[in-house]
Design an enzyme around this catalytic site. Structure first.
Site, PDB file in Angstrom:
ATOM      1  N   THR A   1      -3.744  11.554  10.379  1.00 50.01           N
ATOM      2  CA  THR A   1      -2.917  12.146  12.018  1.00 50.01           C
ATOM      3  C   THR A   1      -1.462  12.557  11.583  1.00 50.01           C
ATOM      4  O   THR A   1      -1.142  13.742  12.264  1.00 50.01           O
ATOM      5  CB  THR A   1      -3.437  11.404  12.883  1.00 50.01           C
ATOM      6  OG1 THR A   1      -2.959  10.550  13.066  1.00 50.01           O
ATOM      7  CG2 THR A   1      -5.078  11.553  13.457  1.00 50.01           C
TER       8      THR A   1
ATOM      9  N   PHE B   1      -7.663   1.790  11.868  1.00 47.58           N
ATOM     10  CA  PHE B   1      -6.213   2.451  12.519  1.00 47.58           C
ATOM     11  C   PHE B   1      -6.966   2.782  13.706  1.00 47.58           C
ATOM     12  O   PHE B   1      -6.658   4.080  14.534  1.00 47.58           O
ATOM     13  CB  PHE B   1      -5.738   3.519  11.520  1.00 47.58           C
ATOM     14  CG  PHE B   1      -4.354   3.612  11.514  1.00 47.58           C
ATOM     15  CD1 PHE B   1      -3.746   2.810  10.966  1.00 47.58           C
ATOM     16  CD2 PHE B   1      -3.695   4.564  12.716  1.00 47.58           C
ATOM     17  CE1 PHE B   1      -2.629   3.237  10.955  1.00 47.58           C
ATOM     18  CE2 PHE B   1      -2.677   5.195  12.744  1.00 47.58           C
ATOM     19  CZ  PHE B   1      -1.715   4.107  12.072  1.00 47.58           C
TER      20      PHE B   1
ATOM     21  N   GLU C   1     -13.067   2.996   5.185  1.00 41.67           N
ATOM     22  CA  GLU C   1     -13.146   2.593   7.047  1.00 41.67           C
ATOM     23  C   GLU C   1     -14.206   3.039   8.114  1.00 41.67           C
ATOM     24  O   GLU C   1     -14.214   1.948   8.339  1.00 41.67           O
ATOM     25  CB  GLU C   1     -11.422   3.371   7.329  1.00 41.67           C
ATOM     26  CG  GLU C   1     -10.260   2.839   7.232  1.00 41.67           C
ATOM     27  CD  GLU C   1      -9.066   3.796   7.410  1.00 41.67           C
ATOM     28  OE1 GLU C   1      -8.215   3.552   8.702  1.00 41.67           O
ATOM     29  OE2 GLU C   1      -9.605   4.812   7.465  1.00 41.67           O
TER      30      GLU C   1
ATOM     31  N   GLN D   1       0.708  -1.187  -0.021  1.00 38.04           N
ATOM     32  CA  GLN D   1       0.204   0.118  -0.090  1.00 38.04           C
ATOM     33  C   GLN D   1       0.844   0.930   0.100  1.00 38.04           C
ATOM     34  O   GLN D   1       0.357   2.337   0.087  1.00 38.04           O
ATOM     35  CB  GLN D   1      -0.941  -0.195   1.446  1.00 38.04           C
ATOM     36  CG  GLN D   1      -1.928  -0.813   1.014  1.00 38.04           C
ATOM     37  CD  GLN D   1      -2.573  -0.972   2.847  1.00 38.04           C
ATOM     38  OE1 GLN D   1      -2.380  -2.106   3.337  1.00 38.04           O
ATOM     39  NE2 GLN D   1      -3.139   0.056   2.936  1.00 38.04           N
TER      40      GLN D   1
ATOM     41  N   ARG E   1      -5.358   7.326  17.026  1.00 39.93           N
ATOM     42  CA  ARG E   1      -6.838   7.504  16.473  1.00 39.93           C
ATOM     43  C   ARG E   1      -7.941   6.499  17.196  1.00 39.93           C
ATOM     44  O   ARG E   1      -8.639   7.637  17.493  1.00 39.93           O
ATOM     45  CB  ARG E   1      -6.682   6.699  15.359  1.00 39.93           C
ATOM     46  CG  ARG E   1      -7.538   6.384  14.444  1.00 39.93           C
ATOM     47  CD  ARG E   1      -7.854   7.262  13.808  1.00 39.93           C
ATOM     48  NE  ARG E   1      -7.417   7.477  12.639  1.00 39.93           N
ATOM     49  CZ  ARG E   1      -8.093   8.426  11.568  1.00 39.93           C
ATOM     50  NH1 ARG E   1      -9.071   8.680  11.604  1.00 39.93           N
ATOM     51  NH2 ARG E   1      -7.216   8.471  10.337  1.00 39.93           N
TER      52      ARG E   1
END
Length: 806
Positions: free
Chosen positions: A483, A376, A754, A229, A342
């Site tokens: 983030t 995540f 997500e 990824q 997160r």
């Protein structure tokens, strides 16, 4: 198969009860739809026909070798000696490497140091790679690594969150967020309760395992084909391991057979090992992990143990909360710092906490280093919020959905004059804007007949001594952006050839989610041409450099905007050329229906591109995008880490056998917010897939370790992902209409990768609701996850025992 699909003369219709027809209908190919309409995945035919090429499908290169690693059998041990003589002389073996053979960096930690490519002096998890071999066949390599003679001094191993907390053993320091005065507010609250929730880990179980192919070139560089990824990180780490400049390494990623976060960082070691073996042997090397090795040697979703202490009034309104999220990180940092952050960012889910203290611990254990997984850390954090709401609702004797409505962030006053709800500042001091959760909750309650079904379920439970039904509705408020600020950028490259065909490349990777299709639709929309004019090529580090991972649900947001930027640069050049060539003004020029219109004239797109080429117009452009507005000050735990929030609500109904703990999901109703959808068909597919994968995480998928740190759930035989038999009998999915994203995202769409995953919390809450009926809904069922039949049965027995003791 391709011919059969092409000959289908009527639209393909996916039947979903209650889903709008406009979102479940795919028209047969007649040109290709542009942005905002259904379009099939660009590789759909190839997937069905078996023509989609993955790395293991590539023809073998001349002299190609196959890699494998020798692994540690201990969770924590000092390496006293390692004799590899028998490995080196094993049949078919041409090359063996240890940590001492690495030319450059041995530590390949993606953010912080600690992730070792090969163990050198000690091992810290069962399965940690010690050495690597390259042999003439995959089987020869696997047989050879078993011949190693390694002597260890076994050391004490820390395997649980509880042990790590007791020893204060962390991969990174704890982090804390505060809002208001939580301690004083809890102490003065009319009601107070505390609780905890174990949230199990999850195996990625992608269809294509970890794999890389390294091909040495004549200049000391390397071409890498990786199922990753994050091509740019693979490029960087391979270069650092080989001790060469980044420009000597080219990484190519055409597609992955699934990723879900498991190939964000943990694809890199296998590319690095393949590259070192290829450098040493001078021959191409393929590194392909077997399924059991993949499950043992790569990280998973973090197991969490969350605790809360909450003060609330007699209506169930939260006045203050003290929440601790403890993540089991494994032996190294990997991405755990950001993942636990997160979880902290989402420990409020959709609820206003006027006074809050949120602490996040990154617990070090002697297990494989856990890593990114869809959401995540957000899902694990949200479970703390939902556990809190469930406990409060049972304490005050209300339906949990009433307590949810009472505690939501303030509704969007710009559109709705609805006074119920809280304010709009999160524990990390970001204002919640365009909050649609209250509206969506009421809409889904009406559409799904929530109150009538709830009454019917109560009546059923009163007359059914063994089988008990449950119904729950839960929200999702998920922040969209990396983030880590610098990752919120993307690049794209567009070439227009003289026949009018368009070549598109960008930094995003395709793992089955339809990213290539969506970005192609954006380019088609900009030029107003059919999608069959456009070809999207593999993500390559020599075309678009310094790319961010395809993660954080930001693939389309970032790469779509970058592609739009490139397309608009080209359109600007074409418009300028048309103005000069035909003495027109920019207002007289527009693109539509595969034509370029200049005043009263209309040129086919290909013809106009030929004119532009003859007029020496550059027909290639790069595009770039960086997300605006976002920032976060870690020292003050405040800022705006997210560009916007994606929202969803789901109502799930279950039936539980209270004698065995077995259960079935009967129905799920989903209303999801994707802003102005770029491709409703793909978005609904992502929602369905995310919900089912989330359901697996919370119900059937149990990651099990023995007392020595050895993974027991290491194959499809002992790790249970959802199957067709686990799907709800009725699954209704609707995209929230008429609510475009107010932020300047690509065509005002919202991310969809997500957020739907966490809609499955409604299944867990429905199971708790069914079990709670055994106490006339007075007791909050103590159900940890995954809610296997064994855990459900234990919760049934605990609830019955508590009810008798009241």
């Amino acid at each position: 198969m391709r011919d059969l699909l092409n000959k289908l003369g009527k639209p393909l219709e996916v039947k979903l009860d209650g889903a709008p027809a406009a979102h479940t209908r795919l028209e047969p190919s007649q040109g290709s739809p542009k942005a905002g309409r259904d379009a099939k995945h660009d590789s759909a035919h190839k997937h069905v026909a078996g023509e989609a090429q993955y790395i293991d499908d590539r023809f073998s290169h001349a002299g190609q070798l196959y890699g494998c690693v020798g692994k540690s059998p201990h969770a924590h041990a000092r390496i006293l000696s390692m004799n590899l003589d028998k490995v080196r002389t094993a049949p078919g073996v041409l090359c063996v490497i240890t940590a001492d053979d690495i030319p450059g960096h041995l530590d390949i930690g993606p953010v912080f140091p600690g992730d070792m490519l090969l163990a050198k002096d000690k091992v810290e998890f069962v399965g940690q790679p010690l050495f690597a071999v390259a042999a003439e066949s995959h089987n020869a390599a696997r047989r050879a690594v078993k011949l190693a003679e390694v002597e260890y001094e076994v050391l004490p191993a820390t395997l649980t969150i509880e042990d790590a907390l007791q020893q204060q053993l962390f991969v990174r320091p704890p982090h804390q967020m505060r809002l208001g005065e939580p301690e004083a507010a809890i102490a003065s609250a009319p009601n107070r309760l505390s609780g905890d929730i174990e949230v199990g880990g999850q195996e990625h179980f992608y269809l294509e395992g970890q794999i890389s192919l390294a091909i040495p070139d004549e200049d000391g560089g390397m071409q890498i084909f990786s199922s990753s990824q994050h091509p740019s990180e693979v490029q960087k780490l391979v270069a650092e391991v080989l001790d060469v400049p980044f420009n000597r390494i080219t990484v190519d990623v055409r597609r992955m057979g699934g990723g879900f976060g498991g190939k964000e960082t943990q694809a890199a070691p296998w590319a690095c090992l393949a590259a070192v073996l290829a450098r040493k042997s001078g021959r191409p090397v393929k590194f392909r992990l077997s399924r059991s090795d993949d499950m043992e040697m790569t990280g998973k979703r973090h197991h969490f143990h969350n605790q809360f202490d909450v003060g609330f009034d007699d209506e169930g309104r939260i006045l203050a909360a003290d929440i601790t999220v403890n993540g089991l990180c494994g032996y190294s940092p990997d991405l755990s710092d950001a993942i636990v952050d997160r979880a902290m960012f989402h420990a409020d889910n959709a609820y206003y906490l006027a006074n809050a203290n949120i602490l996040g611990n990154r617990c070090k254990t002697h297990t494989v280093s856990n890593t990114a997984f869809r959401g995540f850390g957000g899902p694990q954090g949200m479970m703390a919020a939902e556990a809190m709401i469930e406990a409060i609702a049972r304490r005050v004797g209300k339906d949990p959905v009433e307590v949810r409505l009472l505690n939501y962030y303030r509704e969007d006053h710009e559109r709705y004059d609805f006074k119920q709800g809280g304010y709009d500042v999160t524990p990390y001091h970001q204002k919640v804007e365009q909050n649609l959760i209250p509206l969506m909750t009421r809409k889904l309650m009406a559409d799904a007949d929530y109150h009538a079904r709830k009454a019917a379920i109560r009546a059923f439970n009163e007359s059914s001594p063994i089988l008990k039904k449950g119904l729950a509705l839960t929200p999702v408020k998920f922040g969209i952006s990396f983030t880590v600020q610098h990752l919120n950028q993307a690049g794209a490259l567009i070439h227009i050839y003289t026949d009018g065909s368009i070549h598109l490349n960008h930094g995003g990777t395709e793992m089955g989610q339809g990213l290539y299709t969506k970005v192609a639709q954006i380019v088609a929309q900009e030029f107003q041409v059919d999608m069959d004019h456009i070809v999207v090529s593999a993500a390559r580090t020599d075309k678009v450099p310094n790319t961010s991972p395809t993660a954080a649900s930001s693939g389309t947001d970032l790469n779509g905007k970058a592609a739009q930027n490139a397309a608009q640069k080209l359109k600007g050049r074409l418009i300028e050329f048309a103005c000069e060539q035909y003495q027109a003004t920019p207002e007289q020029i527009y693109f539509a229906d595969n034509h370029v219109h200049v005043g009263e004239r209309a040129f086919p797109f290909a013809e106009f591109i030929q004119q532009a080429y003859m007029g020496r117009v550059s027909l290639s452009a790069t595009g770039f995008y960086k997300t605006p507005k976002i920032h976060y000050d870690r020292d003050t735990a405040s800022g705006r880490p997210f560009f916007y929030f994606a929202n969803g609500v789901a109502a799930s109904e279950v039936v539980v056998d209270t004698l065995t703990g077995e259960y079935k999901v009967l129905r799920a109703d989903i209303l999801h917010d994707v802003g102005k959808s770029l491709n409703p068909a793909i978005d609904i597919g992502q929602i369905e897939g995310g919900f089912i994968q989330g359901m697996g995480w919370l119900t059937t998928e149990e990651v099990c370790w023995d007392a020595n740190g050895r993974l027991l759930s290491n194959s499809p035989a002992n790790y249970k992902i959802p199957t067709l038999g686990d799907l709800p009998e009725v699954l209704n999915v609707e995209l929230l209409p008429n609510e475009p994203n107010r932020e300047e995202t690509i065509y005002h769409s919202k991310a969809v990768g997500e957020p739907p995953f966490m809609l499955a919390m409604s299944v867990w809450c429905a199971l708790k609701d069914a079990i709670s009926s055994l106490s006339d809904y007075r007791i909050d069922a103590p159900l940890h996850t995954p809610a296997t039949p064994e855990r459900v049965l234990a919760a049934v027995e605990a609830t019955l025992s508590a009810a008798k003791g009241e």
